[in-house]
Design a protein around this motif. Structure first.
Motif, PDB file in Angstrom:
ATOM      1  N   LEU A  81       0.831  -1.213   0.000  1.00  0.00           N
ATOM      2  CA  LEU A  81       0.000   0.000   0.000  1.00  0.00           C
ATOM      3  C   LEU A  81       0.863   1.259   0.000  1.00  0.00           C
ATOM      4  O   LEU A  81       0.586   2.205  -0.734  1.00  0.00           O
ATOM      5  CB  LEU A  81      -0.942  -0.016   1.208  1.00  0.00           C
ATOM      6  CG  LEU A  81      -2.083  -1.038   1.113  1.00  0.00           C
ATOM      7  CD1 LEU A  81      -2.655  -1.325   2.486  1.00  0.00           C
ATOM      8  CD2 LEU A  81      -3.158  -0.543   0.161  1.00  0.00           C
ATOM      9  N   CYS A  86       0.171   5.327  -0.490  1.00  0.00           N
ATOM     10  CA  CYS A  86      -0.545   5.525   0.776  1.00  0.00           C
ATOM     11  C   CYS A  86       0.448   5.912   1.871  1.00  0.00           C
ATOM     12  O   CYS A  86       1.602   5.480   1.844  1.00  0.00           O
ATOM     13  CB  CYS A  86      -1.254   4.239   1.199  1.00  0.00           C
ATOM     14  SG  CYS A  86      -2.582   3.724   0.109  1.00  0.00           S
ATOM     15  N   ALA A  91      -2.073   3.010   5.242  1.00  0.00           N
ATOM     16  CA  ALA A  91      -1.773   1.598   4.998  1.00  0.00           C
ATOM     17  C   ALA A  91      -2.222   0.740   6.176  1.00  0.00           C
ATOM     18  O   ALA A  91      -2.774  -0.349   5.975  1.00  0.00           O
ATOM     19  CB  ALA A  91      -0.278   1.416   4.730  1.00  0.00           C
TER      20      ALA A  91
END
Length: 116
Positions: A81, A86, A91
């Motif tokens: 992620l 992110c 995440a």
């Protein structure tokens, strides 16, 4: 390259497919759409069925990809992620949702394609 990532958490694979179709209708191309689930086989199945991507070495980089082989699944998902853009906090939130059986659908939003 100036990229952002759009993230949607959905309840299951059927909802993930609906979200992927919606992203296609909005003009996102398959190579910019990614799916991620806690279960690796679910991730692979959904990506194959929808003809979209999983987060791979291309997005993560070689070192992160190799490191993921030695990480817990939760650590691996958070790293994937983060490699997509992110924040660590985002995440953690998304990974917790995947722990509960949810599916994450992501789309890269390239600066040239942004309409906002």
């Amino acid at each position: 390259m100036d990229e952002k990532v759009f993230v949607r958490v959905v309840d299951n694979g059927a909802r993930a497919m609906e979200e992927i179709h919606a992203l296609h209708r909005q003009g996102h191309v398959a190579e910019d759409i990614f799916v991620l689930a806690h279960d690796k086989s679910q991730t692979e199945y959904l990506a194959g069925a929808a003809n979209v991507n999983t987060v791979t070495m291309e997005e993560e980089g070689m070192i992160q990809s190799i490191a993921n082989m030695f990480r817990s699944r939760g650590d691996e998902l958070r790293a994937k992620l983060e490699s997509m853009g992110c924040t660590p906090q985002e995440a953690r939130v998304y990974e917790a949702e995947m722990d509960r059986g949810k599916v994450v659908v992501m789309a890269r939003v390239r600066a040239a394609n942004r309409m906002m």
